[in-house]
Design an enzyme around this catalytic site. Structure first.
Site, PDB file in Angstrom:
ATOM      1  N   HIS A 118       1.023  -0.895  -0.146  1.00  0.00           N
ATOM      2  CA  HIS A 118       0.063   0.061   0.026  1.00  0.00           C
ATOM      3  C   HIS A 118       0.866   1.272  -0.095  1.00  0.00           C
ATOM      4  O   HIS A 118       1.065   1.887  -1.062  1.00  0.00           O
ATOM      5  CB  HIS A 118      -0.967  -0.036   1.142  1.00  0.00           C
ATOM      6  CG  HIS A 118      -1.934   1.016   1.102  1.00  0.00           C
ATOM      7  ND1 HIS A 118      -2.202   1.759   0.119  1.00  0.00           N
ATOM      8  CD2 HIS A 118      -2.849   1.552   2.385  1.00  0.00           C
ATOM      9  CE1 HIS A 118      -3.134   2.539   0.375  1.00  0.00           C
ATOM     10  NE2 HIS A 118      -3.629   2.280   1.734  1.00  0.00           N
ATOM     11  N   HIS A 122      -2.020  -0.222 -11.634  1.00  0.00           N
ATOM     12  CA  HIS A 122      -3.028   0.128 -10.641  1.00  0.00           C
ATOM     13  C   HIS A 122      -3.988  -0.994 -10.796  1.00  0.00           C
ATOM     14  O   HIS A 122      -4.471  -1.247 -11.640  1.00  0.00           O
ATOM     15  CB  HIS A 122      -3.236   1.615 -11.084  1.00  0.00           C
ATOM     16  CG  HIS A 122      -4.000   2.189  -9.563  1.00  0.00           C
ATOM     17  ND1 HIS A 122      -5.258   1.913  -9.355  1.00  0.00           N
ATOM     18  CD2 HIS A 122      -3.359   2.722  -8.592  1.00  0.00           C
ATOM     19  CE1 HIS A 122      -5.580   2.335  -8.376  1.00  0.00           C
ATOM     20  NE2 HIS A 122      -4.669   2.899  -7.904  1.00  0.00           N
ATOM     21  N   ASP A 142       3.221   6.857  -7.500  1.00  0.00           N
ATOM     22  CA  ASP A 142       4.071   6.466  -6.600  1.00  0.00           C
ATOM     23  C   ASP A 142       5.532   6.335  -7.669  1.00  0.00           C
ATOM     24  O   ASP A 142       6.622   6.572  -7.452  1.00  0.00           O
ATOM     25  CB  ASP A 142       4.367   4.933  -6.254  1.00  0.00           C
ATOM     26  CG  ASP A 142       3.005   4.710  -5.202  1.00  0.00           C
ATOM     27  OD1 ASP A 142       3.030   5.763  -4.214  1.00  0.00           O
ATOM     28  OD2 ASP A 142       2.436   3.914  -5.382  1.00  0.00           O
TER      29      ASP A 142
END
Length: 469
Positions: free
Chosen positions: A304, A350, A405
């Site tokens: 996460h 994702h 990210d």
């Protein structure tokens, strides 16, 4: 129709000739007060009535099918939660109360001389569904500054943690210890009526958000700056500016980056681990401190909240192995070798999105404006040009595009924050805005204890008529 309903139409009107009129009308709907709690007190009965009517008419309506794969696959794609503050569209990305990230960047108030939205404005939007005025955002900034001081036992606790205790463990533990200050826990023990729950959850949530930068900055100073003082909160500065000051960063561009970072990491629908955890724990009527602390333990997991750290480790190793500037052809070969060895390219793909993450895009735009010649940014930009095509050729990835990210760590590194273990704490400070806004609404709408039905494999086999063996 409630204002919350009407406000969700705003993005569809932004490009119409009525856009200016609509936005002025939307702001004026509650612009007469700067007190967020007063605005909520007006909105809640209307939303309660709207949902009550909806449930009466459609409560027994089927909204989807559940497959065996969904049950074994982490409930992926299963519609099982009501979460008001944001919705994730596979093609568009995140929308905060109906507004895309570019729309938030355009519409939300900014600091004097700044270009990025203030997180205070996003919080107002998440809570109310309304684009706030500058006066309303300024009220939130001052309110958080007023509530920011940490109780002495939490300060003592942070100062006595061993330096080998992970920053996220310290963050979560300190938040749990703040439970001693909970207005909701105290009111519940005194028998407050359930219609008043939201008021005390609101107070706790405002207190907690106000204190998080102090906790996070103290952890940073203790671990990486020899325990130096975080200084005092300045009530004339916004939340992000006070945070960067306490961290020890004085560059205006870094403060602008922090405003952007805290805004875009704030919420990402209700099914991710941190949001779902806070919702689940909160449904037991645990106070916001306990609920959010539990969420942070989920965020600390490598699947996460640690992804941006993993991206930076991978980029650093790539840069070390490949040397300086690398041709696109060599980079393409490197990516293929990575995939053929059974590894993944971190920062790409994702669980829900099927396009480039708009949170990546706005960070890329920030970098193009402020650090276009930084070697690490140029490497990230080169990967953006090459990796998606390679993943498409490989044919395994459902989404070959970069996520949030893939970029955030590079920006933080550029401004001198090189302590990768700490990055998830920043993520946690931001995520409070979304999950606590929802927690207030969960109590206002009387959401019950979450209790789904579990099944054994044997039970599933019997249910679908499969032979066990």
């Amino acid at each position: 129709m409630s204002f919350l309903s009407v406000s969700r139409l705003a993005p569809k009107l932004l490009n119409s000739k009525n856009a200016t009129y609509f936005l002025v009308a939307a702001r004026n709907a509650s612009a007469s007060t700067t007190n967020l709690k007063d605005v909520l007190a007006d909105l809640i009965p209307k939303e309660q009535s709207r949902i009550k009517n909806f449930k009466q008419q459609y409560g027994k309506t089927n909204i989807g099918q559940i497959t065996v794969d969904m049950v074994y696959g982490g409930m992926r794609g299963m519609k099982g939660l009501v979460y008001e503050t944001s919705v994730l569209d596979p093609e568009e990305g995140i929308r905060f109360r109906g507004y895309s990230i570019p729309e938030c960047q355009k519409l939300l108030p900014k600091a004097p001389g700044g270009e990025e939205p203030l997180p205070e404005g996003l919080f107002w939007l998440l809570v109310t569904g309304q684009v706030p005025t500058e006066e309303q955002v300024n009220w939130v900034s001052k309110e958080w500054a007023k509530r920011a001081a940490l109780p002495s036992h939490v300060v003592t606790m942070l100062d006595n943690f061993p330096t080998n205790l992970h920053p996220m463990s310290q963050f979560s533990a300190a938040i749990t210890a703040l439970n001693s200050e909970s207005s909701f826990a105290r009111a519940y023990s005194e028998g407050v009526h359930k219609t008043k729950y939201w008021e005390f959850v609101y107070e706790d949530s405002m207190d907690l958000i106000a204190k998080l930068p102090c906790i996070a900055a103290k952890i940073y100073r203790n671990l990486y700056r020899e325990g130096s003082s975080i200084g005092a909160i300045d009530s004339n500065l916004d939340w992000s500016h006070n945070f960067t000051n306490m961290l020890g960063y004085s560059e205006a561009q870094f403060t602008e980056l922090m405003r952007l970072y805290l805004t875009i990491h704030s919420d990402h629908e209700g099914g991710n681990v941190s949001a779902h955890t806070s919702h689940l724990v909160g449904s037991a009527l645990s106070d916001p401190y306990l609920s959010f602390s539990a969420a942070m333990n989920g965020l600390a997991g490598p699947l996460h909240g640690l992804a941006n750290q993993e991206v930076l480790v991978w980029l650093t190793a790539l840069q070390k192995e490949m040397g300086g500037e690398v041709s696109d052809e060599r980079m393409r070969d490197y990516i293929w070798n990575t995939l053929k060895s059974g590894r993944v390219v971190p920062g790409y793909g994702h669980a829900v999105l099927r396009k480039t993450d708009p949170r990546y895009t706005c960070q890329r735009e920030f970098a193009l404006k402020h650090l276009p010649n930084d070697p690490m940014f140029k490497l990230v930009a080169q990967l953006y040009k090459i990796v998606p095509n390679v993943l498409l050729e490989q044919g395994k990835a459902k989404n070959p595009w970069p996520n949030v990210d893939a970029h955030s760590g590079v920006l933080l590194q550029y401004y001198g924050m090189t302590e990768m273990n700490y990055y998830t704490v920043l993520f946690g400070v931001s995520r409070a805005l979304g999950v606590l806004a929802q927690l207030v609404w969960s109590r206002a709408l009387g959401f019950p204890l979450e209790r789904p039905k579990s099944m054994s494999t044997e039970g599933l086999m019997t249910l679908v008529g499969a032979k066990s063996g």
